[in-house]
Design a protein around this motif. Structure first.
Motif, PDB file in Angstrom:
ATOM      1  N   ILE A 184      52.464  44.872  32.685  1.00 58.77           N
ATOM      2  CA  ILE A 184      53.260  43.688  32.355  1.00 58.77           C
ATOM      3  C   ILE A 184      54.312  44.090  31.325  1.00 58.77           C
ATOM      4  N   CYS A 185      55.557  43.729  31.580  1.00 60.86           N
ATOM      5  CA  CYS A 185      56.636  44.024  30.644  1.00 60.86           C
ATOM      6  C   CYS A 185      57.228  42.722  30.136  1.00 60.86           C
ATOM      7  N   PHE A 186      57.183  42.526  28.819  1.00 63.46           N
ATOM      8  CA  PHE A 186      57.867  41.393  28.202  1.00 63.46           C
ATOM      9  C   PHE A 186      59.187  41.901  27.639  1.00 63.46           C
ATOM     10  N   ASN A 187      60.281  41.438  28.245  1.00 65.46           N
ATOM     11  CA  ASN A 187      61.617  41.940  27.945  1.00 65.46           C
ATOM     12  C   ASN A 187      62.370  40.998  26.992  1.00 65.46           C
ATOM     13  N   TYR A 204      45.030  43.951  30.408  1.00 60.38           N
ATOM     14  CA  TYR A 204      46.197  44.497  31.082  1.00 60.38           C
ATOM     15  C   TYR A 204      47.035  45.378  30.155  1.00 60.38           C
ATOM     16  N   LYS A 205      47.735  46.323  30.755  1.00 63.09           N
ATOM     17  CA  LYS A 205      48.673  47.154  30.011  1.00 63.09           C
ATOM     18  C   LYS A 205      49.954  46.361  29.808  1.00 63.09           C
ATOM     19  N   VAL A 206      50.430  46.270  28.572  1.00 66.64           N
ATOM     20  CA  VAL A 206      51.629  45.505  28.249  1.00 66.64           C
ATOM     21  C   VAL A 206      52.644  46.406  27.549  1.00 66.64           C
ATOM     22  N   ILE A 207      53.886  46.339  28.033  1.00 67.28           N
ATOM     23  CA  ILE A 207      54.996  47.052  27.396  1.00 67.28           C
ATOM     24  C   ILE A 207      56.029  46.012  26.982  1.00 67.28           C
ATOM     25  N   THR A 208      56.560  46.133  25.764  1.00 62.78           N
ATOM     26  CA  THR A 208      57.633  45.249  25.316  1.00 62.78           C
ATOM     27  C   THR A 208      58.929  46.037  25.290  1.00 62.78           C
ATOM     28  N   SER A 209      60.028  45.377  25.655  1.00 63.82           N
ATOM     29  CA  SER A 209      61.275  46.124  25.828  1.00 63.82           C
ATOM     30  C   SER A 209      62.497  45.311  25.439  1.00 63.82           C
ATOM     31  N   SER A 210      63.600  46.038  25.256  1.00 60.37           N
ATOM     32  CA  SER A 210      64.879  45.410  24.933  1.00 60.37           C
ATOM     33  C   SER A 210      66.014  46.344  25.318  1.00 60.37           C
ATOM     34  N   LYS A 211      67.036  45.810  25.996  1.00 65.45           N
ATOM     35  CA  LYS A 211      68.208  46.631  26.317  1.00 65.45           C
ATOM     36  C   LYS A 211      69.051  46.874  25.063  1.00 65.45           C
ATOM     37  N   THR A 257      67.873  47.312  21.774  1.00 70.02           N
ATOM     38  CA  THR A 257      67.285  48.346  20.916  1.00 70.02           C
ATOM     39  C   THR A 257      66.776  49.539  21.714  1.00 70.02           C
ATOM     40  N   ARG A 258      66.713  49.373  23.052  1.00 65.90           N
ATOM     41  CA  ARG A 258      66.177  50.382  23.970  1.00 65.90           C
ATOM     42  C   ARG A 258      64.684  50.636  23.739  1.00 65.90           C
ATOM     43  N   LYS A 273      65.401  42.390  35.034  1.00 71.82           N
ATOM     44  CA  LYS A 273      64.793  43.457  35.837  1.00 71.82           C
ATOM     45  C   LYS A 273      65.818  44.540  36.190  1.00 71.82           C
ATOM     46  N   SER A 274      66.962  44.116  36.733  1.00 74.10           N
ATOM     47  CA  SER A 274      67.986  45.085  37.135  1.00 74.10           C
ATOM     48  C   SER A 274      68.555  45.821  35.930  1.00 74.10           C
ATOM     49  N   THR A 275      68.712  45.115  34.827  1.00 73.44           N
ATOM     50  CA  THR A 275      69.217  45.755  33.607  1.00 73.44           C
ATOM     51  C   THR A 275      68.246  46.820  33.119  1.00 73.44           C
ATOM     52  N   LEU A 276      66.957  46.527  33.183  1.00 74.09           N
ATOM     53  CA  LEU A 276      65.952  47.513  32.781  1.00 74.09           C
ATOM     54  C   LEU A 276      66.046  48.762  33.644  1.00 74.09           C
ATOM     55  N   LEU A 277      66.163  48.570  34.955  1.00 72.20           N
ATOM     56  CA  LEU A 277      66.258  49.719  35.855  1.00 72.20           C
ATOM     57  C   LEU A 277      67.516  50.535  35.576  1.00 72.20           C
ATOM     58  N   ASN A 278      68.610  49.851  35.261  1.00 71.36           N
ATOM     59  CA  ASN A 278      69.840  50.572  34.929  1.00 71.36           C
ATOM     60  C   ASN A 278      69.693  51.379  33.646  1.00 71.36           C
ATOM     61  N   ASN A 279      68.895  50.875  32.713  1.00 74.40           N
ATOM     62  CA  ASN A 279      68.628  51.623  31.476  1.00 74.40           C
ATOM     63  C   ASN A 279      67.694  52.790  31.731  1.00 74.40           C
ATOM     64  N   ILE A 280      66.763  52.614  32.652  1.00 73.55           N
ATOM     65  CA  ILE A 280      65.819  53.679  32.993  1.00 73.55           C
ATOM     66  C   ILE A 280      66.528  54.794  33.758  1.00 73.55           C
ATOM     67  N   GLN A 281      67.423  54.403  34.673  1.00 73.78           N
ATOM     68  CA  GLN A 281      68.169  55.385  35.473  1.00 73.78           C
ATOM     69  C   GLN A 281      69.573  54.827  35.733  1.00 73.78           C
ATOM     70  N   PRO A 282      70.549  55.181  34.897  1.00 79.03           N
ATOM     71  CA  PRO A 282      71.894  54.594  34.963  1.00 79.03           C
ATOM     72  C   PRO A 282      72.599  54.740  36.304  1.00 79.03           C
TER      73      PRO A 282
END
Length: 291
Positions: free
Chosen positions: A110-113, A135-142, A144-145, A170-179
């Motif tokens: 689970i990702c809380f963005n 559950y495994k939880v990841i927190t994220s931000s475009k 602060t990266r 979702k799409s923004t996260l993927l773009n940050n993961i692989q531009p």
């Protein structure tokens, strides 16, 4: 004959990656006759025409998993993305996603963005609901990266379905993961406070560091009629864990006395929001059975 994987399906055409080439294919009529629809993620056998380099899908290999919505096959990992704010997290929908993932035996993250929009306490309180549930939880931000490297580690060498409501990033996260994916991103509607759809169809994207991810259109509903009412509590890890403390083996954790689950909710060992969603799902399944 060549073997490959369907990476996209649009308007009756299926795009199959085989031997480092993407071949535009149609499906043989026999699939329609047998009411079989090729899905993104399907491993297939294709025959390529020498005339125009297009192909026909001749065979679909046995699926290891199959999701209903989004319709994708052979994924082994689900990444559910929800924003902490803008739009606010719909935990009712998240818990429905988790039921489907459990049904398909998928590993779940689970990702809380958009955590830059909330306080640390707000992020921690939201995350703890699902960490406590197992559950495994990841927190994220475009901005602060934060969380980007953890997401890469989580996606590596898996076939991941990425799902969540529109506008959560979702799409923004993927773009940050692989531009180089260069996925379109959208904004939140000022009128509805919901995301605008930017992903129009499910597509399998190959990751440079290993693995595949299915980017899917945002959606806001999911039927749970695949769950037998007697099994509902087993789809909730936290509720199932405490159900062994119930007096009655047939306890549905609603109106029954001496219920270990209700006691765990009162003690804060199970999130009240999770329990309330369980009760709503229970009522929904009872109505389905009634009719």
């Amino acid at each position: 004959m060549n073997e490959g994987i369907i990476i996209k399906g649009v308007g009756g055409f299926y795009y199959v990656k085989a031997e480092d080439k993407v071949i535009e294919c149609r499906a043989r009529g026999v699939f329609r006759k047998n009411k079989i629809t090729p899905l993104v993620g399907d491993r297939v056998q294709i025959r390529i025409s020498d005339e125009d380099n297009t192909g026909y899908i001749e065979k679909i290999f046995e699926r290891k998993s199959e999701l209903i919505r989004p319709p994708v096959a052979n994924v082994n990992h689900a990444l559910f993305v929800f924003a902490v704010k803008h739009p606010n997290p719909n935990l009712w929908l998240l818990d429905r996603f988790l039921l489907l993932a459990m049904k398909q035996n998928l590993d779940v993250t689970i990702c809380f963005n958009k955590i830059d929009l909330a306080t640390e306490d707000e992020v921690r309180e939201l995350s703890n609901i699902y960490i406590k549930a197992g559950y495994k939880v990841i927190t994220s931000s475009k901005i602060t990266r934060q969380g980007i490297n953890k997401l890469k580690e989580t996606l590596k060498d898996k076939i991941t379905v990425l799902a969540g409501p529109s506008g959560v990033g979702k799409s923004t996260l993927l773009n940050n993961i692989q531009p180089n994916l260069q996925l379109k991103t959208g904004e939140i509607s000022k009128k509805t406070k919901r995301g605008k759809h930017t992903t129009r169809y499910a597509e399998l994207l190959e990751l440079d560091f290993g693995g595949w991810v299915v980017d899917t259109p945002g959606f806001s509903s999911l039927d749970i009629d695949f769950v037998e009412i007697e099994d509902l509590d087993s789809y909730f890890k936290d509720i199932c864990r405490h159900s062994v403390n119930c007096k009655f083996n047939s306890c549905r954790h609603n109106k029954e006395p001496n219920c270990g689950v209700k006691e765990a909710v009162e003690k804060g060992e199970i999130s009240r929001s999770r329990y309330e969603n369980y009760l709503m799902f229970l009522e929904e399944l009872e109505k389905i059975r009634r009719y």
